[in-house]
Design a protein around this motif. Sequence first.
Motif, mmCIF file in Angstrom:
data_model
loop_
_atom_site.group_PDB
_atom_site.id
_atom_site.type_symbol
_atom_site.label_atom_id
_atom_site.label_comp_id
_atom_site.label_asym_id
_atom_site.label_seq_id
_atom_site.Cartn_x
_atom_site.Cartn_y
_atom_site.Cartn_z
ATOM 1 N N LYS A 93 27.921 57.062 21.941
ATOM 2 C CA LYS A 93 27.325 57.729 22.660
ATOM 3 C C LYS A 93 27.117 59.223 22.159
ATOM 4 N N SER A 94 26.187 60.020 22.718
ATOM 5 C CA SER A 94 26.025 61.411 22.232
ATOM 6 C C SER A 94 27.138 62.202 22.617
ATOM 7 N N ASP A 95 28.022 61.859 23.811
ATOM 8 C CA ASP A 95 29.267 62.865 24.149
ATOM 9 C C ASP A 95 30.408 62.462 23.212
ATOM 10 N N GLU A 96 30.431 61.469 22.560
ATOM 11 C CA GLU A 96 31.408 60.902 21.670
ATOM 12 C C GLU A 96 31.485 61.331 20.392
ATOM 13 N N ILE A 97 30.086 62.240 19.810
ATOM 14 C CA ILE A 97 30.072 62.762 18.623
ATOM 15 C C ILE A 97 30.155 64.187 18.682
ATOM 16 N N ASP A 98 30.674 64.718 17.781
ATOM 17 C CA ASP A 98 30.718 66.334 17.419
ATOM 18 C C ASP A 98 30.063 66.747 16.257
ATOM 19 N N ILE A 99 29.117 67.639 16.250
ATOM 20 C CA ILE A 99 28.561 68.285 15.217
ATOM 21 C C ILE A 99 28.900 69.753 14.947
ATOM 22 N N THR A 100 29.549 70.262 14.007
ATOM 23 C CA THR A 100 30.129 71.408 13.575
ATOM 24 C C THR A 100 29.409 71.932 12.414
ATOM 25 N N ALA A 101 28.691 73.315 12.567
ATOM 26 C CA ALA A 101 28.323 73.737 11.539
ATOM 27 C C ALA A 101 28.941 74.884 11.335
ATOM 28 N N GLN A 102 29.849 75.118 10.011
ATOM 29 C CA GLN A 102 30.466 76.111 9.528
ATOM 30 C C GLN A 102 29.771 76.798 8.425
ATOM 31 N N GLN A 103 30.307 77.852 7.751
ATOM 32 C CA GLN A 103 29.803 78.448 6.777
ATOM 33 C C GLN A 103 29.834 77.435 5.584
ATOM 34 N N ASN A 104 28.676 76.861 5.076
ATOM 35 C CA ASN A 104 28.338 75.765 3.979
ATOM 36 C C ASN A 104 28.817 74.722 4.282
ATOM 37 N N ILE A 141 30.081 69.272 9.670
ATOM 38 C CA ILE A 141 31.136 68.536 9.959
ATOM 39 C C ILE A 141 30.566 67.517 10.982
ATOM 40 N N VAL A 142 30.532 66.329 10.736
ATOM 41 C CA VAL A 142 30.207 65.158 11.904
ATOM 42 C C VAL A 142 31.291 64.463 12.183
ATOM 43 N N SER A 143 31.903 64.358 13.303
ATOM 44 C CA SER A 143 32.850 63.626 13.695
ATOM 45 C C SER A 143 32.655 62.734 15.212
ATOM 46 N N GLY A 144 33.314 61.508 15.180
ATOM 47 C CA GLY A 144 33.225 60.831 16.319
ATOM 48 C C GLY A 144 34.419 60.083 16.739
ATOM 49 N N LYS A 145 34.768 60.156 18.057
ATOM 50 C CA LYS A 145 35.690 59.498 18.395
ATOM 51 C C LYS A 145 35.192 58.601 19.588
ATOM 52 N N PHE A 172 35.740 58.793 13.178
ATOM 53 C CA PHE A 172 35.245 59.204 11.580
ATOM 54 C C PHE A 172 35.285 60.479 11.679
ATOM 55 N N GLU A 173 35.012 61.146 10.709
ATOM 56 C CA GLU A 173 34.638 62.575 10.215
ATOM 57 C C GLU A 173 34.061 62.290 8.689
ATOM 58 N N ARG A 174 32.859 63.171 9.132
ATOM 59 C CA ARG A 174 32.026 63.015 7.670
ATOM 60 C C ARG A 174 31.833 64.535 7.339
ATOM 61 N N ARG A 175 31.917 65.216 6.223
ATOM 62 C CA ARG A 175 31.734 66.637 5.704
ATOM 63 C C ARG A 175 30.514 66.570 4.772
ATOM 64 N N LEU A 196 20.176 61.603 18.849
ATOM 65 C CA LEU A 196 20.747 60.399 18.585
ATOM 66 C C LEU A 196 19.553 59.297 19.187
ATOM 67 N N LYS A 197 19.093 58.541 18.498
ATOM 68 C CA LYS A 197 18.177 57.399 19.017
ATOM 69 C C LYS A 197 18.315 56.087 18.211
ATOM 70 N N ASP A 198 18.473 54.925 18.871
ATOM 71 C CA ASP A 198 18.684 53.570 18.274
ATOM 72 C C ASP A 198 19.670 53.667 17.445
ATOM 73 N N GLY A 199 21.017 54.200 17.722
ATOM 74 C CA GLY A 199 22.112 54.042 16.655
ATOM 75 C C GLY A 199 22.004 54.881 15.547
#
Length: 157
Positions: A59-70, A73-77, A99-102, A116-119
Amino acid sequence: MRSAFDFGPYRRSTVGFDRLFDMLENSNTGQAQENYPPFDLIKLGDNDYRIELAVAGFKSDEIDITAQQNVLIVSGKKAEDSENRGNDYIYRGIATRSFERRFALADHIQVRGADLKDGLLAIELVREIPEAMKPRKISISGGEKPASQQTLEAEKA
């Protein structure tokens, strides 16, 4: 672990690319690359991009998107689902592991938004080059004093 390729000659003849060479030298760390969640990189235009991640079951509240310099980071719990407790799964094929994707971002890439739409998590990116960094035409004077010097002389008078 450093790369077998020597970037020394390139480092000496370029200015401002240190971060790029560091990334190339340290890219082969010997660790297995994480492949979850799968993603697509899409070029929409000259300066517009989209990253789409398959995050089925999140769900959208289980995903965190963080933009740092360059770095993006997309993480989900996954939160514990009270409705799924006590269920006996015969087969569980939808991955709900954390997960955590950089993503390494080039200079001047900004995150415009996410949806976030259709998975699928779609992250919109845009390259916004500041006016000061855009190419500009430089005029050549024909033996006259440079314009800046003419301005200084006019101010003194």
